[in-house]
Design an enzyme around this catalytic site. Structure first.
Site, PDB file in Angstrom:
ATOM      1  N   LYS A 101      59.596  36.110  35.859  1.00  0.00           N
ATOM      2  CA  LYS A 101      59.908  35.202  34.906  1.00  0.00           C
ATOM      3  C   LYS A 101      59.339  35.584  33.208  1.00  0.00           C
ATOM      4  O   LYS A 101      60.051  35.477  32.418  1.00  0.00           O
ATOM      5  CB  LYS A 101      59.501  33.764  35.563  1.00  0.00           C
ATOM      6  CG  LYS A 101      60.341  33.220  36.287  1.00  0.00           C
ATOM      7  CD  LYS A 101      59.825  31.952  36.842  1.00  0.00           C
ATOM      8  CE  LYS A 101      60.678  31.640  37.986  1.00  0.00           C
ATOM      9  NZ  LYS A 101      60.578  29.930  38.243  1.00  0.00           N
ATOM     10  N   GLU A 126      46.602  31.066  37.765  1.00  0.00           N
ATOM     11  CA  GLU A 126      45.882  30.861  36.675  1.00  0.00           C
ATOM     12  C   GLU A 126      46.484  31.996  35.443  1.00  0.00           C
ATOM     13  O   GLU A 126      46.857  33.009  36.051  1.00  0.00           O
ATOM     14  CB  GLU A 126      44.471  31.327  36.630  1.00  0.00           C
ATOM     15  CG  GLU A 126      43.683  31.409  35.158  1.00  0.00           C
ATOM     16  CD  GLU A 126      42.291  32.022  35.568  1.00  0.00           C
ATOM     17  OE1 GLU A 126      41.347  31.146  35.171  1.00  0.00           O
ATOM     18  OE2 GLU A 126      42.029  33.214  35.481  1.00  0.00           O
TER      19      GLU A 126
HETATM   20  P1  0O2 Z   1      38.066  38.156  38.240  1.00  0.00           P
HETATM   21  O1  0O2 Z   1      37.315  39.314  38.917  1.00  0.00           O
HETATM   22  O2  0O2 Z   1      38.729  38.521  37.132  1.00  0.00           O
HETATM   23  O3  0O2 Z   1      39.000  37.415  39.288  1.00  0.00           O
HETATM   24  P2  0O2 Z   1      33.634  28.354  35.236  1.00  0.00           P
HETATM   25  O4  0O2 Z   1      33.036  27.366  36.483  1.00  0.00           O
HETATM   26  O5  0O2 Z   1      34.580  27.400  34.615  1.00  0.00           O
HETATM   27  O6  0O2 Z   1      32.529  28.542  34.423  1.00  0.00           O
HETATM   28  P3  0O2 Z   1      35.841  29.917  36.405  1.00  0.00           P
HETATM   29  O7  0O2 Z   1      36.269  28.552  37.379  1.00  0.00           O
HETATM   30  O8  0O2 Z   1      35.690  31.156  37.132  1.00  0.00           O
HETATM   31  O9  0O2 Z   1      34.436  29.508  35.632  1.00  0.00           O
HETATM   32  O10 0O2 Z   1      36.835  29.771  35.215  1.00  0.00           O
HETATM   33  P4  0O2 Z   1      37.046  30.626  33.924  1.00  0.00           P
HETATM   34  O11 0O2 Z   1      35.380  30.653  33.129  1.00  0.00           O
HETATM   35  O12 0O2 Z   1      37.998  30.143  33.159  1.00  0.00           O
HETATM   36  O13 0O2 Z   1      37.037  32.187  34.297  1.00  0.00           O
HETATM   37  C1  0O2 Z   1      38.139  32.668  35.238  1.00  0.00           C
HETATM   38  C2  0O2 Z   1      38.578  34.065  34.952  1.00  0.00           C
HETATM   39  O14 0O2 Z   1      38.341  34.396  33.492  1.00  0.00           O
HETATM   40  C3  0O2 Z   1      37.344  34.842  35.573  1.00  0.00           C
HETATM   41  O15 0O2 Z   1      37.810  35.265  36.919  1.00  0.00           O
HETATM   42  C4  0O2 Z   1      37.565  36.139  34.525  1.00  0.00           C
HETATM   43  O16 0O2 Z   1      38.850  36.867  34.963  1.00  0.00           O
HETATM   44  C5  0O2 Z   1      37.937  35.646  33.291  1.00  0.00           C
HETATM   45  N1  0O2 Z   1      36.644  35.524  32.693  1.00  0.00           N
HETATM   46  C6  0O2 Z   1      36.090  34.190  32.153  1.00  0.00           C
HETATM   47  N2  0O2 Z   1      35.080  34.635  31.726  1.00  0.00           N
HETATM   48  C7  0O2 Z   1      34.853  35.798  31.347  1.00  0.00           C
HETATM   49  C8  0O2 Z   1      33.787  36.780  30.750  1.00  0.00           C
HETATM   50  O17 0O2 Z   1      32.837  36.419  30.206  1.00  0.00           O
HETATM   51  N3  0O2 Z   1      34.179  38.107  30.784  1.00  0.00           N
HETATM   52  C9  0O2 Z   1      35.277  38.559  31.437  1.00  0.00           C
HETATM   53  N4  0O2 Z   1      35.568  39.762  31.398  1.00  0.00           N
HETATM   54  N5  0O2 Z   1      36.156  37.621  31.933  1.00  0.00           N
HETATM   55  C10 0O2 Z   1      36.056  36.457  31.944  1.00  0.00           C
HETATM   56  P5  0O2 Z   1      36.621  35.839  38.066  1.00  0.00           P
HETATM   57  O18 0O2 Z   1      36.734  35.158  39.024  1.00  0.00           O
HETATM   58  O19 0O2 Z   1      35.400  35.471  37.120  1.00  0.00           O
HETATM   59  O20 0O2 Z   1      36.950  37.293  37.818  1.00  0.00           O
END
Ligand code: 0O2
Length: 201
Positions: free
Chosen positions: A20, A136
């Site tokens: 999409k 997401e």
């Molecule tokens: P992966 O390996 O990418 O799957 P929260 O509890 O809200 O703080 P949550 O629920 O993980 O955290 O939500 P958030 O902060 O929206 O982050 C979701 C994803 O955003 C992460 O997935 C990362 O892909 C990205 N992300 C968030 N913060 C950062 C950061 O500081 N640096 C980078 N490089 N990516 C970030 P995952 O599962 O952490 O990782």
């Protein structure tokens, strides 16, 4: 656990969303308009990371459907304004429901991370009927993506404990990426005009 069976609808969602979003990009190109979407990547979270996240968020494994990013799609844009064009287009769509929006573009995270996150609920048809799945969508510029990709690698290398000195450098790099986006926004019209001429050739 039957991970293959559990993750099958997520794979379907990721594939459908990719089609999409690529369709949106193709329509802009067809109309010779600047596409707010530069490229799209997508993945289903690896089982190991799902288990890790479930532990971190204290979600029992029989409720992993509560994890919001098992299905993940990333939309990468040229300019900051493009992010909000994509956000607005997604808000208008009838084939998904927005559950939550996190604007880390205007409010960066402590790490320096910038990106716009949308948690959506997406209905997917399976042979057992319709299933609503969370996904997401991360929307960010090329510069934000460059930074996040490198920071993600370092986080992996240092198992989430990046040394302070490198953390400080990453913050400087995040500011530089932000300034690059700002500068590019200022010459956006010039760049787009050049790209239109280039595409016509
Ligand atoms: P992966 O390996 O990418 O799957 P929260 O509890 O809200 O703080 P949550 O629920 O993980 O955290 O939500 P958030 O902060 O929206 O982050 C979701 C994803 O955003 C992460 O997935 C990362 O892909 C990205 N992300 C968030 N913060 C950062 C950061 O500081 N640096 C980078 N490089 N990516 C970030 P995952 O599962 O952490 O990782």
């Amino acid at each position: 656990m039957n991970w293959e069976g559990i993750l099958a609808p997520y794979k379907q969602v990721v594939e459908e969303l990719k089609v999409k979003l690529k369709g949106m990009r193709a329509q802009f190109e067809h109309e010779s308009r600047h596409s707010p979407i530069e490229f799209i990547t997508a993945r289903v979270k690896p089982v190991e990371s799902i288990i890790e996240k479930a532990e971190k968020k204290q979600i029992p494994l029989n409720r992993i459907q509560e994890i919001q990013d098992i299905a993940g799609v990333r939309v990468v844009c040229q300019f900051v304004d493009d992010i909000y064009t994509v956000v607005n287009m997604l808000r208008e769509r009838k084939d998904l429901t927005i559950i939550e929006e996190k604007d880390y573009v205007s409010e960066k995270k402590a790490s320096g991370y910038r990106s716009f996150h949308m948690i959506i609920e997406y209905p997917v048809e399976t042979i057992h009927g319709m299933k609503k799945v969370l996904a997401e969508i991360q929307i960010r510029t090329l510069a934000m993506n460059f930074w996040a990709t490198n920071e993600h690698s370092l986080n992996y290398k240092y198992k989430g404990r990046i040394p302070e000195e490198i953390k400080a450098r990453l913050k400087i790099a995040a500011e530089a990426a932000f300034r690059l986006d700002e500068e590019m926004s200022k010459i956006r019209k010039e760049v787009q005009e050049a790209q239109r001429i280039f595409h016509r050739k």
